[in-house]
Design an enzyme around this catalytic site. Sequence first.
Site, PDB file in Angstrom:
ATOM      1  N   VAL A   1      17.754 -90.170 104.389  1.00  0.00           N
ATOM      2  CA  VAL A   1      17.261 -88.964 105.069  1.00  0.00           C
ATOM      3  C   VAL A   1      18.425 -88.139 105.618  1.00  0.00           C
ATOM      4  O   VAL A   1      18.516 -86.930 105.377  1.00  0.00           O
ATOM      5  CB  VAL A   1      16.298 -89.312 106.233  1.00  0.00           C
ATOM      6  CG1 VAL A   1      15.799 -88.029 106.902  1.00  0.00           C
ATOM      7  CG2 VAL A   1      15.122 -90.127 105.739  1.00  0.00           C
TER       8      VAL A   1
ATOM      9  N   LYS B   1       3.197-101.456 109.811  1.00  0.00           N
ATOM     10  CA  LYS B   1       4.605-101.535 109.406  1.00  0.00           C
ATOM     11  C   LYS B   1       4.916-102.963 108.995  1.00  0.00           C
ATOM     12  O   LYS B   1       4.378-103.915 109.581  1.00  0.00           O
ATOM     13  CB  LYS B   1       5.501-101.143 110.583  1.00  0.00           C
ATOM     14  CG  LYS B   1       6.888-100.717 110.175  1.00  0.00           C
ATOM     15  CD  LYS B   1       6.949 -99.232 109.890  1.00  0.00           C
ATOM     16  CE  LYS B   1       8.330 -98.821 109.433  1.00  0.00           C
ATOM     17  NZ  LYS B   1       8.416 -97.394 109.175  1.00  0.00           N
TER      18      LYS B   1
ATOM     19  N   GLY C   1      23.872 -91.262 111.090  1.00  0.00           N
ATOM     20  CA  GLY C   1      23.268 -91.956 109.953  1.00  0.00           C
ATOM     21  C   GLY C   1      23.063 -91.009 108.790  1.00  0.00           C
ATOM     22  O   GLY C   1      22.154 -90.174 108.809  1.00  0.00           O
ATOM     23  N   VAL C   2      23.940 -91.116 107.779  1.00  0.00           N
ATOM     24  CA  VAL C   2      23.815 -90.227 106.622  1.00  0.00           C
ATOM     25  C   VAL C   2      23.348 -91.022 105.402  1.00  0.00           C
ATOM     26  O   VAL C   2      23.949 -90.974 104.341  1.00  0.00           O
ATOM     27  CB  VAL C   2      25.122 -89.445 106.338  1.00  0.00           C
ATOM     28  CG1 VAL C   2      25.333 -88.373 107.374  1.00  0.00           C
ATOM     29  CG2 VAL C   2      26.335 -90.384 106.294  1.00  0.00           C
ATOM     30  N   GLY C   3      22.264 -91.772 105.604  1.00  0.00           N
ATOM     31  CA  GLY C   3      21.636 -92.523 104.519  1.00  0.00           C
ATOM     32  C   GLY C   3      20.714 -91.612 103.732  1.00  0.00           C
ATOM     33  O   GLY C   3      21.003 -90.425 103.539  1.00  0.00           O
TER      34      GLY C   3
HETATM   35  P1  NAI Z   1      18.868 -95.492 105.297  1.00  0.00           P
HETATM   36  O1  NAI Z   1      18.989 -96.963 105.379  1.00  0.00           O
HETATM   37  O2  NAI Z   1      18.949 -94.846 103.957  1.00  0.00           O
HETATM   38  O3  NAI Z   1      19.997 -94.801 106.214  1.00  0.00           O
HETATM   39  C1  NAI Z   1      20.330 -95.220 107.484  1.00  0.00           C
HETATM   40  C2  NAI Z   1      21.809 -94.901 107.689  1.00  0.00           C
HETATM   41  O4  NAI Z   1      22.146 -95.149 109.052  1.00  0.00           O
HETATM   42  C3  NAI Z   1      22.748 -95.760 106.832  1.00  0.00           C
HETATM   43  O5  NAI Z   1      23.706 -94.932 106.193  1.00  0.00           O
HETATM   44  C4  NAI Z   1      23.383 -96.707 107.842  1.00  0.00           C
HETATM   45  O6  NAI Z   1      24.710 -97.085 107.464  1.00  0.00           O
HETATM   46  C5  NAI Z   1      23.384 -95.848 109.089  1.00  0.00           C
HETATM   47  N1  NAI Z   1      23.469 -96.567 110.358  1.00  0.00           N
HETATM   48  C6  NAI Z   1      22.906 -97.750 110.721  1.00  0.00           C
HETATM   49  N2  NAI Z   1      23.186 -98.029 112.000  1.00  0.00           N
HETATM   50  C7  NAI Z   1      23.926 -96.996 112.469  1.00  0.00           C
HETATM   51  C8  NAI Z   1      24.493 -96.668 113.732  1.00  0.00           C
HETATM   52  N3  NAI Z   1      24.375 -97.488 114.778  1.00  0.00           N
HETATM   53  N4  NAI Z   1      25.168 -95.509 113.848  1.00  0.00           N
HETATM   54  C9  NAI Z   1      25.320 -94.675 112.797  1.00  0.00           C
HETATM   55  N5  NAI Z   1      24.795 -94.929 111.581  1.00  0.00           N
HETATM   56  C10 NAI Z   1      24.120 -96.064 111.420  1.00  0.00           C
HETATM   57  O7  NAI Z   1      17.516 -95.110 106.055  1.00  0.00           O
HETATM   58  P2  NAI Z   1      16.665 -93.770 105.932  1.00  0.00           P
HETATM   59  O8  NAI Z   1      15.583 -93.969 104.957  1.00  0.00           O
HETATM   60  O9  NAI Z   1      17.591 -92.619 105.773  1.00  0.00           O
HETATM   61  O10 NAI Z   1      15.969 -93.709 107.368  1.00  0.00           O
HETATM   62  C11 NAI Z   1      16.696 -93.303 108.518  1.00  0.00           C
HETATM   63  C12 NAI Z   1      15.782 -93.312 109.723  1.00  0.00           C
HETATM   64  O11 NAI Z   1      14.709 -92.412 109.525  1.00  0.00           O
HETATM   65  C13 NAI Z   1      15.132 -94.658 110.055  1.00  0.00           C
HETATM   66  O12 NAI Z   1      14.987 -94.800 111.439  1.00  0.00           O
HETATM   67  C14 NAI Z   1      13.775 -94.553 109.402  1.00  0.00           C
HETATM   68  O13 NAI Z   1      12.830 -95.406 110.015  1.00  0.00           O
HETATM   69  C15 NAI Z   1      13.466 -93.101 109.663  1.00  0.00           C
HETATM   70  N6  NAI Z   1      12.511 -92.538 108.739  1.00  0.00           N
HETATM   71  C16 NAI Z   1      12.750 -92.566 107.398  1.00  0.00           C
HETATM   72  C17 NAI Z   1      11.833 -91.991 106.527  1.00  0.00           C
HETATM   73  C18 NAI Z   1      12.100 -91.894 105.058  1.00  0.00           C
HETATM   74  O14 NAI Z   1      11.427 -91.099 104.381  1.00  0.00           O
HETATM   75  N7  NAI Z   1      13.075 -92.627 104.528  1.00  0.00           N
HETATM   76  C19 NAI Z   1      10.566 -91.429 107.017  1.00  0.00           C
HETATM   77  C20 NAI Z   1      10.467 -91.385 108.452  1.00  0.00           C
HETATM   78  C21 NAI Z   1      11.390 -91.963 109.273  1.00  0.00           C
END
Ligand code: NAI
Length: 349
Positions: A182, A78, A178-180
Amino acid sequence: MKNNGQDELDTEYFLLRDEDARLDGVIALHSTALGPGAGGCRFWHYPSREEMMVDAARLARGMTYKNALAELPLGGGKAVLRVPEGSYDREKLFAAFGREVEKLGGRYLTAEDVGTSVGDMQAIASETRHVAGLAQVPGRPGGDPSPWTARGVYGAMEYLAQQHLDRPLADCTVAIQGVGNVGGALARLLHACGAKLVLADTNSERLAKIATETGSAVVAVSEFCGVRADILAPCALGGVFNAVTTAKVRARIVCGAANNQLVSEADGVRLAERGILYAPDCVVNAGGIINVAAEHLGWETAEVVRRVDGTAERLARVLARADQLGVAPNLAADSLARERVKTGLVLAA
Ligand code: NAI
């Protein structure tokens, strides 16, 4: 440095610094026993280098386990980069990171993670070929891995609702933290199947957008763990469940994409003791890395679909092992992963 004393493997650290490009970060390489240490690049705010290293080490170890459990020919690594204060040239920063990846000669394979995008991967690719999650060639695996991660989590949830709640997901309420990339994709899948949603995100603009689109309720971030829902889906950052928050959980199932949701192994045991089924993150969130592996290894999209849709089956095996051994699912997953790393079991495409 050993990995929290929790397994026998050593983590190697590569400190990254390029003042001109404002690059400050670390690559943690946990294991290359099954293949190159693969895992995304996180671009986030860290108060200190030590915290960055701790996070990188935990995430790298999680990737070793995730890749082994998904039967991929990949090890675990990582990268964690600190978002610089003030202005910086993003393309230059990620190109500098690409040069660092190149120096490892293929021992580490990078891709997207929290805070990074396909555009960043393109900048990295200007300096190294050991990067995936690049702009997609139509009909081929590649591009943003998040929809695949969401698809795998959704499949696991569908299975758990039927097995442990005796009803389809359409009749369940799911709370997503977290509605990013994923969490947003997962919300859309769940909305499409008719599930009720409760959403929480620190980014109010993003939250409002997805909530309106999916007709969802919203809750404050601080209320997520105790929210009234059937399933909790942590899809933000790790460290969601500790001694305090595990006691608040009212849902019967926890199944989400965030890496390292448990602060410690004991928190998985706490959830199990309260009768809450925790689907280990390293089992259910492998969709993205499967797509990354396929892109890097030249597999077909059909192979990605087959493996991502196998998430529920792999989860079922871990849960059966937990039952058999009388341990919490997180412990069953970790021990199975360690076995796989030792025996070198991977599934050829
Ligand atoms: P992202 O950055 O697109 O979304 C994360 C979301 O969580 C954002 O909307 C952010 O504002 C929100 N957030 C941050 N802190 C918060 C909190 N304390 N409470 C509520 N919301 C909060 O990230 P992504 O790519 O969606 O990844 C999300 C999680 O899934 C991470 O832990 C990542 O490591 C994990 N993951 C992602 C993968 C991928 O394909 N993108 C694959 C496997 C795991």
